[in-house]
Write an enzyme that holds these catalytic residues in place. Structure first.
Site, PDB file in Angstrom:
ATOM      1  N   GLU A  96       9.316   8.922 -16.652  1.00 22.14           N
ATOM      2  CA  GLU A  96       7.986   9.512 -16.856  1.00 22.14           C
ATOM      3  C   GLU A  96       7.458   9.204 -18.258  1.00 22.14           C
ATOM      4  OE1 GLU A  96       7.420  13.672 -14.840  1.00 22.14           O
ATOM      5  OE2 GLU A  96       9.499  13.496 -15.483  1.00 22.14           O
ATOM      6  N   LYS A  99      15.348  22.600 -10.774  1.00 22.54           N
ATOM      7  CA  LYS A  99      14.737  21.313 -11.098  1.00 22.54           C
ATOM      8  C   LYS A  99      15.643  20.347 -11.855  1.00 22.54           C
ATOM      9  CE  LYS A  99      11.039  20.091 -10.558  1.00 22.54           C
ATOM     10  NZ  LYS A  99       9.780  20.385 -11.257  1.00 22.54           N
ATOM     11  N   HIS A 156       0.836  -1.221   0.000  1.00 22.69           N
ATOM     12  CA  HIS A 156       0.000   0.000   0.000  1.00 22.69           C
ATOM     13  C   HIS A 156       0.867   1.266   0.000  1.00 22.69           C
ATOM     14  CE1 HIS A 156      -3.348  -2.681   1.308  1.00 22.69           C
ATOM     15  NE2 HIS A 156      -2.366  -3.270   1.978  1.00 22.69           N
ATOM     16  N   SER A 203      14.090  22.378 -15.858  1.00 24.46           N
ATOM     17  CA  SER A 203      12.890  23.157 -16.119  1.00 24.46           C
ATOM     18  C   SER A 203      13.297  24.479 -16.753  1.00 24.46           C
ATOM     19  CB  SER A 203      12.168  23.417 -14.792  1.00 24.46           C
ATOM     20  OG  SER A 203      11.327  24.550 -14.915  1.00 24.46           O
TER      21      SER A 203
END
Ligand code: ARG
Length: 461
Positions: free
Chosen positions: A291, A284, A157, A278
């Site tokens: 992804e 970043k 979980h 970024s």
């Protein structure tokens, strides 16, 4: 505009809009090598059964070789008015060698020809994907060796559950991609069956030898029913579903990498050259590769749905709908191959923050099950033990401490059977190494699994 190869019964020319709508050459040109290999084998068989003379065969073979060289070199002109790869090549052959070229299509239809091309293509792609899978599996084994003995939290979980070895977690993916490989091996068996000779749908009256064509092209057998042969695409759906599972496994791995590379987890460092920044936030460093792999899973699943939907309502045998099978198949091959290749590269450059991972096992009461098992070994029924440990955890929460911070006296308030030896089971290493059941995370079991994996992947430990 030239007369169509099938134009005998037509008086009017095909509308330009219809040519554009029905053409598949802009994507099925990708099959040219297989189409030519199939034609070579077919011509050879026709010649050995008197359907082509020796000279005609020689002309066809040299013509096909020249066409293949032109396509290889990028100088071949593909024509939309010739619809597909089959007719582009056949027309070029007729233009090049004349009369003999016009005999090649005896005892053959584009319906069995496309089935052949697709099977030859997918057979090769199965082999290529297996190599890519092996590269990924090898990367996991190398990482598992590198981090052998180091611990991390195991999750259920996505909550800290029990401590495990990092290598145990990594070898889980080795197993998943191993099953993916087995599925491809199995799927390949059903791809590797020779369809040519089914002709349009019913077979042919010409004296052909299908087995000879199968032998030339290295197929294990010939298909049994000409109608099934021309209408069947379940081998393609099966292939795409194997690929879908590969991509789903890659996607789960990607999700973990994305999570692990967050500041919150800080379990891994993905090399700079696999990340991007970024345009607005200077601090970043984004995990774009995992992804995108995760994102591309959507199109792979979509292609599987497209193929299933394509086939579901088709009456036997060939229907033009089937031409729509190729783009999803090609897209899946490209997407899954690229994802596997880049993931193998990323894994080879992945660095685990072992200190941080170990630290994470020390909070969250991760040895609570061990404490319950300890009580069971001292003859407390498991359900009762579960309750006792639950109360101990609540006590710790209250005090703001962990299980290892308690004294025997603290613990003794909850059960009289708890003694000094309890601290062995409360330690992370004690917990991990107690899990000696087959397939468990104890160092002994993981070492066995890792040695076997190294052996299977041809890695010397
Ligand atoms: N381009 C077709 C396809 O991909 C080849 C077979 C066409 N057969 C036909 N009778 N039009 O399925």
């Amino acid at each position: 505009m030239s007369k169509k190869l099938w134009g005998g019964r037509f008086e009017g020319a095909t509308a330009a809009s219809v040519e554009a709508f029905t053409a598949s050459i802009h994507y099925d040109s990708r099959l040219y090598k297989y189409d030519i290999a199939g034609s070579r084998a077919h011509a050879t068989m026709l010649a050995s059964h008197g359907l082509l003379s020796r000279e005609e065969l020689a002309d066809i073979i040299s013509g096909l070789t020249a066409i293949e060289a032109e396509i290889d070199a990028g100088t071949f002109e593909f024509r939309q008015d010739l619809e597909d790869i089959h007719m582009n090549i056949e027309k070029a052959l007729m233009d090049r060698i004349g009369a003999a070229g016009a005999r090649l299509h005896s005892a053959r239809s584009r319906n069995d020809q496309i089935a052949l091309d697709l099977r030859l293509y997918l057979r090769d792609e199965c082999d290529r994907l297996m190599e890519l899978l092996d590269a990924t599996r090898r990367a996991f084994v190398v990482l598992a060796r590198k981090y052998m003995g180091q611990v991390m939290p195991g999750y259920t979980h996505l909550q800290r559950a029990q401590p495990v070895l990092i290598s145990h977690h990594l070898l889980a993916y080795y197993e998943m991609f191993g099953r993916d490989r087995e599925r491809l091996v199995d799927c390949r068996k059903r791809i590797n069956i020779m369809p040519l000779g089914a002709a349009a749908l019913a077979g042919t009256g010409l004296p052909i030898d299908r087995q000879q064509v199968a032998d030339i092209l290295g197929f294990a057998a010939i298909t049994a029913n000409s109608m099934d042969t021309t209408g069947d695409r379940d081998f393609a759906i099966e292939f795409v579903s194997c690929c879908t599972l590969i991509q789903i496994h890659l996607s789960r791995l990607s999700e973990e990498l994305v999570l692990w590379s967050t500041q919150e987890f800080s379990f891994v460092d993905i090399a700079d050259r696999f990340c991007t920044g970024s345009s607005i936030m200077p601090q970043k460093k984004n995990p774009d590769i995992p992804e995108l792999i995760r994102g591309k899973t959507g199109r792979v699943v979509g292609s599987l749905m497209a193929l299933c939907t394509l086939l579901k309502g088709l009456p036997l045998t060939y229907n033009r709908d089937l031409q729509e099978d190729k783009e999803p198949v090609f897209d899946v091959v490209d997407t899954v191959s690229a994802s596997l290749a880049i993931m193998a590269e990323l894994l080879a450059n992945l660095v685990f923050n072992t200190g941080r991972m170990e630290e994470a096992t020390r909070t969250g009461f991760m040895t609570a099950t061990d404490l319950a098992d300890y009580l069971v070994l001292k003859n407390v029924p498991f359900r009762e033990a579960h309750g006792i440990v639950g109360r101990i955890v609540a006590f710790c929460l209250d005090r703001g401490c962990e299980l290892v911070d308690l004294t025997v006296k603290d613990l003794g308030q909850f059960s009289s059977v708890i003694e000094k030896d309890v601290f062995e089971v409360l330690s992370v290493n004690g917990s991990v190494n107690s899990r000696i059941s087959a397939g468990g995370t104890a160092i002994q079991r993981v070492e066995e699994a890792l040695s076997l994996a190294e052996h299977n992947m041809g890695i010397k430990s």
